[in-house]
Design a protein around this motif. Structure first.
Motif, mmCIF file in Angstrom:
data_model
loop_
_atom_site.group_PDB
_atom_site.id
_atom_site.type_symbol
_atom_site.label_atom_id
_atom_site.label_comp_id
_atom_site.label_asym_id
_atom_site.label_seq_id
_atom_site.Cartn_x
_atom_site.Cartn_y
_atom_site.Cartn_z
ATOM 1 N N ARG A 1 0.810 -1.223 0.000
ATOM 2 C CA ARG A 1 0.000 0.000 0.000
ATOM 3 C C ARG A 1 0.843 1.273 0.000
ATOM 4 O O ARG A 1 0.308 2.367 -0.159
ATOM 5 C CB ARG A 1 -0.945 -0.010 1.202
ATOM 6 C CG ARG A 1 -2.137 -0.940 0.999
ATOM 7 C CD ARG A 1 -2.851 -1.297 2.293
ATOM 8 N NE ARG A 1 -4.062 -2.068 2.025
ATOM 9 C CZ ARG A 1 -4.085 -3.349 1.679
ATOM 10 N NH1 ARG A 1 -2.944 -4.013 1.547
ATOM 11 N NH2 ARG A 1 -5.221 -3.979 1.457
ATOM 12 N N LEU A 2 2.141 1.125 0.191
ATOM 13 C CA LEU A 2 3.009 2.288 0.229
ATOM 14 C C LEU A 2 3.473 2.675 -1.169
ATOM 15 O O LEU A 2 3.685 1.817 -2.026
ATOM 16 C CB LEU A 2 4.243 2.006 1.103
ATOM 17 C CG LEU A 2 3.979 1.851 2.605
ATOM 18 C CD1 LEU A 2 5.248 1.372 3.300
ATOM 19 C CD2 LEU A 2 3.511 3.169 3.214
ATOM 20 N N ARG A 3 3.634 3.972 -1.400
ATOM 21 C CA ARG A 3 4.219 4.473 -2.641
ATOM 22 C C ARG A 3 5.739 4.516 -2.491
ATOM 23 O O ARG A 3 6.265 4.763 -1.417
ATOM 24 C CB ARG A 3 3.702 5.873 -2.955
ATOM 25 C CG ARG A 3 2.234 5.899 -3.325
ATOM 26 C CD ARG A 3 2.030 5.430 -4.743
ATOM 27 N NE ARG A 3 0.617 5.417 -5.129
ATOM 28 C CZ ARG A 3 0.193 5.124 -6.334
ATOM 29 N NH1 ARG A 3 1.077 4.823 -7.275
ATOM 30 N NH2 ARG A 3 -1.103 5.115 -6.616
ATOM 31 N N GLY A 4 6.433 4.294 -3.602
ATOM 32 C CA GLY A 4 7.881 4.288 -3.540
ATOM 33 C C GLY A 4 8.390 2.942 -3.063
ATOM 34 O O GLY A 4 7.624 2.025 -2.774
ATOM 35 N N SER A 5 9.703 2.826 -2.973
ATOM 36 C CA SER A 5 10.285 1.533 -2.618
ATOM 37 C C SER A 5 11.195 1.580 -1.392
ATOM 38 O O SER A 5 11.618 0.536 -0.913
ATOM 39 C CB SER A 5 11.095 0.989 -3.800
ATOM 40 O OG SER A 5 12.138 1.894 -4.136
ATOM 41 N N ARG A 6 11.483 2.774 -0.851
ATOM 42 C CA ARG A 6 12.446 2.842 0.245
ATOM 43 C C ARG A 6 11.903 2.190 1.506
ATOM 44 O O ARG A 6 12.535 1.291 2.077
ATOM 45 C CB ARG A 6 12.822 4.307 0.524
ATOM 46 C CG ARG A 6 13.859 4.446 1.642
ATOM 47 C CD ARG A 6 14.329 5.868 1.782
ATOM 48 N NE ARG A 6 14.986 6.320 0.547
ATOM 49 C CZ ARG A 6 15.458 7.549 0.373
ATOM 50 N NH1 ARG A 6 15.334 8.452 1.333
ATOM 51 N NH2 ARG A 6 16.036 7.878 -0.770
ATOM 52 N N LEU A 7 10.713 2.624 1.965
ATOM 53 C CA LEU A 7 10.156 2.050 3.185
ATOM 54 C C LEU A 7 9.775 0.575 3.006
ATOM 55 O O LEU A 7 10.070 -0.246 3.885
ATOM 56 C CB LEU A 7 8.947 2.868 3.653
ATOM 57 C CG LEU A 7 8.362 2.476 5.027
ATOM 58 C CD1 LEU A 7 9.455 2.460 6.091
ATOM 59 C CD2 LEU A 7 7.236 3.438 5.418
ATOM 60 N N PRO A 8 9.149 0.182 1.864
ATOM 61 C CA PRO A 8 8.927 -1.260 1.655
ATOM 62 C C PRO A 8 10.220 -2.067 1.676
ATOM 63 O O PRO A 8 10.243 -3.196 2.189
ATOM 64 C CB PRO A 8 8.270 -1.314 0.274
ATOM 65 C CG PRO A 8 7.587 -0.008 0.134
ATOM 66 C CD PRO A 8 8.473 0.983 0.830
#
Length: 576
Positions: free
Chosen positions: A365-372
């Motif tokens: 559900r998160l945008r981007g890839s850093r936190l995932p």
């Protein structure tokens, strides 16, 4: 108005995760949990029947062979029904529900078998009936889920997308990750705390996989939907839709599967009949319908089906004769001085498994890839650390040690993925026929450490578990050398109009290999007395004979494959 799959794919292209569609991760974790439940149950099956229900070795191996044979046969029908009517979403959900019911039903142990003064075994017949029904549910569930979750992965990528191979590599990693965790958790819990705990853990795992798939539907880009909803809603017999006819058929098949599991060699005869029918069709087809080039390529396919059958007849003994040998003749702890002996230790590797559905849902559900990347990287690191912890400090059992197979596949696959292209650059990459010979030879040689371990057993002295570790290492090198190339060769060499039938033959060969593994394992079958004490002299003689036979079978098959490899290369007509 519903957007087309192409429009959905275009809108989501910018929302990939680590360069792949987010739907890939939905499929990855669904497959991981399904394989967790499947291999967790399989690791326990033989010992459960012997120790709890009082089966002989031969009876237990017969059930294991029939179950494995049907599990690899039913996906043919499940895939056809999904392609023509249900679509992948409905088929996977149906399979997941059947699997959950089956695995949770396995947790119904009933009372343990008893032996009276006349040597007659008294079993809990109700619990056994539930057991066979549970196997029928699992067989049917795998048939609907297994082929269709793989199909979804392929549809997530546009045609000729260069990411497809790496996507499938990641997806298939889910199989081995699930198998790795399952043995350590389900095998350990079943042997240590009670069979119901191990089987129950497998059922909970399948529930988690089903939850991941159902909640992740929006990331599958509409590719899992029925191909023709109108045809699915069409009424037959005047009152029931095609969809509900399929569901009813799945339910009505359960009593037939329940009966087949109890009819001894009935499954084997069905498999042999199906193989004979396929060979008869093949003889007609290559004679009447094929060009000379197509005929030779189709006959090359037969070679790879035969290699598959022989290799997995040796490999699948890891869940039969290897487990029984390990339980009776070997030590089990890799580092005995580090094992926790007091209290009631539990597998800590359950922690990342429990967290995985939550963290995956958040990452998608998160945008981007850093936190995932942080979340999933932390989950991976935690999983690796706790797998190592559990394999070292938990008292191991014959069932839990089956994790070694998946562990070596996870470790070896990146190495082999690098090795073949590296050899290709120098013109040293072996042909598919030679790789098949290497795989067969290593499968046979994997029984050599077990033979040495068997010879070292004396009264009061067990063989070392490290011989088992070496056996797993050898056979898994063989698997990563042989298994991927065989399946791809069948798809490349088959005449396109009958590719489905040739793939069906591949899975039929895999199905029949389960039965052959059971038959081979019976060479070392023991009839244990009521006190469970084995006759060491007899056991050593039987296991030694089995292992020698398997060594020579693997090596002889490898020699034949090697001798045929030049002819096979010509028959492939340039297919790499």
């Amino acid at each position: 108005m519903t957007a087309s799959p192409q429009a959905i794919a275009a809108d989501s292209a910018a929302d990939d995760l680590f360069g792949h569609p987010k739907g890939l991760y939905v499929c990855f974790f669904t497959e991981m949990w399904e394989r967790f439940s499947f291999y967790g149950m399989k690791a326990l099956l033989a010992l459960y029947l012997i120790k709890h229900h009082g089966f002989s070795d031969a009876e237990s191996l017969s059930v294991l062979g029939a179950y494995g044979g049907l599990v690899y046969a039913t996906p043919l029908l499940g895939g056809m029904l999904a392609d023509r009517y249900l679509g992948m979403r409905k088929a996977v959900v149906l399979g997941g529900v059947l699997l959950c019911l089956g695995h949770l039903g396995m947790a119904v142990e009933g009372h343990a078998a008893t032996v009276d003064t006349h040597g007659v075994v008294h079993r809990d017949l109700f619990a056994l009936s539930v057991f066979y029904l549970s196997l029928a549910l699992i067989i049917s569930g795998v048939g609907f889920l297994k082929p269709n979750i793989s199909t979804v992965v392929g549809k997530l990528y546009p045609e000729d997308d260069p990411r497809l191979d790496s996507g499938f590599t990641l997806f298939y990693a889910g199989i081995n990750v699930g198998a790795l965790f399952s043995a350590l958790i389900c095998g350990y819990l079943g042997d240590t705390y009670g069979w119901g705990y191990g089987f129950g853990a497998a059922g909970i795992g399948m529930l988690a996989g089903l939850a991941v798939f159902v909640t992740g539907q929006k990331y599958l880009q509409g590719h899992a939907e029925p191909p023709n909803p109108a045809a699915l809603r069409r009424r037959v017999l005047g009152f029931m839709t095609v969809e509900w006819v399929i569901y009813l058929g799945a339910a009505l098949a359960l009593p037939a599967l329940w009966a087949l599991m109890q009819l001894g060699d009935a499954v084997l005869w069905l498999q042999l009949g199906a193989m004979a029918a396929w060979l008869g069709w093949l003889g007609w087809y290559v004679t009447v319908r094929c060009t000379p080039v197509q005929r030779q390529q189709m006959l090359a396919c037969v070679f790879f089906v035969a290699v598959c059958l022989l290799f997995f007849a040796l490999y699948e003994q890891t869940y039969g004769s290897w487990v029984l040998f390990n339980d009776r003749m070997l030590t089990m702890d890799l580092f005995p001085s580090l094992v926790i002996r007091e209290g009631h230790p539990v597998p800590w590797s359950t922690i990342p498994l429990v967290l995985s559905p939550i963290l995956v849902a958040i990452s998608l559900r998160l945008r981007g890839s850093r936190l995932p990347a942080v979340l999933l990287g932390t989950l991976t690191a935690l999983g690796i650390a706790l797998i190592v912890r559990d394999s070292v400090v938990l008292p191991q059992t014959a069932s839990s040690l089956t994790y070694l197979g998946a562990l070596f596949i996870v470790l070896l696959s990146p190495l082999m993925a690098w090795l073949w292209p590296f050899l290709e650059r120098y013109g040293l990459n072996p042909s598919k026929g030679v790789k098949s010979a290497i795989g067969l030879a290593l499968a046979g040689l994997s029984f050599l450490p077990l033979y040495i371990a068997n010879q070292s057993v004396e009264p009061g002295v067990l063989g070392s578990v490290w011989w088992l570790v070496l056996a797993y290492l050898i056979i898994e090198i063989g698997e990563v050398a042989l298994s991927p190339i065989g399946l791809s060769a069948v798809t490349q060499l088959s005449v396109p109009s009958v590719c489905g039938l040739m793939m069906g033959a591949w899975w039929l060969g895999t199905s029949l290999s389960e039965q052959l593994a059971s038959i081979f394992g019976k060479f070392a079958a023991l009839d244990l007395p009521a006190n469970g004490q084995i006759d060491l002299t007899l056991a050593k003689a039987k296991y030694g004979e089995l292992f020698l036979h398997m060594i020579w079978l693997g090596l002889a098959s490898a020699v034949v494959a090697l001798l045929l490899s030049p002819l096979l290369k010509r028959w492939m007509h340039g297919v790499k």
